[in-house]
Design an enzyme around this catalytic site. Structure first.
Site, short mmCIF file in Angstrom:
data_model
loop_
_atom_site.label_atom_id
_atom_site.label_comp_id
_atom_site.label_asym_id
_atom_site.label_seq_id
_atom_site.Cartn_x
_atom_site.Cartn_y
_atom_site.Cartn_z
N GLY A 75 -75.59 -9.73 -52.57
CA GLY A 75 -76.77 -8.49 -52.59
C GLY A 75 -77.92 -8.80 -52.22
O GLY A 75 -78.84 -7.66 -52.27
N GLN A 76 -78.36 -9.73 -51.54
CA GLN A 76 -79.65 -10.18 -50.98
C GLN A 76 -80.16 -9.12 -49.95
O GLN A 76 -79.11 -8.67 -49.15
CB GLN A 76 -79.95 -11.32 -50.57
CG GLN A 76 -79.60 -12.68 -51.52
CD GLN A 76 -78.46 -13.16 -51.79
OE1 GLN A 76 -77.46 -12.33 -51.63
NE2 GLN A 76 -78.12 -14.37 -52.11
N PRO A 77 -81.23 -8.82 -49.83
CA PRO A 77 -81.37 -7.72 -48.72
C PRO A 77 -81.11 -8.06 -47.27
O PRO A 77 -80.32 -7.14 -46.75
CB PRO A 77 -83.09 -7.65 -48.55
CG PRO A 77 -83.22 -7.97 -49.98
CD PRO A 77 -82.63 -8.99 -50.40
#
Length: 207
Positions: free
Chosen positions: A77-79
């Site tokens: 879910g990191q950008p």
């Protein structure tokens, strides 16, 4: 004897397989959620929460619920990793979206990511299970407040079947019931019917 073996064969091979995306911004507890699923629905113990590291790419988990096989795709879910989510949308039967209820400063980021997913045409008709995670912790914002912030009332249930629930990926609160609900709606979903036909399967009853 033939009928006995045929019945066993039918039981083993007639199980429907569903592909479910587990999404949410980083640190929402997606991998901890998936590992807890394994311990709740199978004899396998998941990875202990204190040994789970941030997902870079994809984790896959498999469990059986009722007469269905569930394949979970837990995506980082990191950008910088969210751009790969949409590569999996087309084959997904449903989406589980997690929000960290202990971190109000990131609610806006989480809401924005959720709205982008809901708008994507490749997920048309997919049921959504939206979960306020970490509700076992004293600092967590109530599920009611999280729901108000996300403005879930604007979701038209005629267009999008969804459920919002408070859960804890750490102790399992609310998870079993939520996933059982998801299986039930996937079995009746028009999207499931569409994916089955696309794969060349036999059409079945749908809602």
């Amino acid at each position: 004897m033939f009928s006995l073996f045929y019945g066993l064969w039918k039981y083993i091979f007639s199980k429907t397989e569903f592909h479910i995306l587990i999404l949410g911004i980083d640190k929402a507890g997606k991998t901890t959620f998936m590992e807890k699923l394994k311990s709740l629905f199978s004899n396998l113990e998941g990875i202990p929460p204190d040994r789970i590291v941030p997902t870079v790419g994809l984790n896959i988990g498999r469990v059986e619920v009722s007469n269905s096989k569930l394949v979970f795709w837990d995506l980082g879910g990191q950008p910088g990793l969210r751009s790969i989510w949409e590569k999996y949308y087309e084959e997904a039967h449903a989406v589980i979206y997690l929000i960290d209820a202990t971190c109000p400063s990131r609610f806006e980021d989480s809401k924005s990511a959720l709205e982008k997913i809901l708008r994507h045409e490749d997920l048309q008709g997919a049921p959504f299970l939206i979960l306020a995670n970490k509700e076992d912790l004293s600092e967590a914002v109530s599920a009611e407040e999280v729901a108000r912030y996300l403005d879930l009332k604007k979701l038209d249930e005629r267009e999008r079947v969804y459920m919002f629930e408070a859960v804890s990926a750490y102790n399992g609160m609310g998870i079993k019931e939520s996933v059982e609900w998801l299986v039930e709606v996937m079995e009746r979903s028009k999207r499931t019917e569409m994916l089955r036909v696309r794969a060349g399967g036999t059409p079945g009853p749908s809602a």
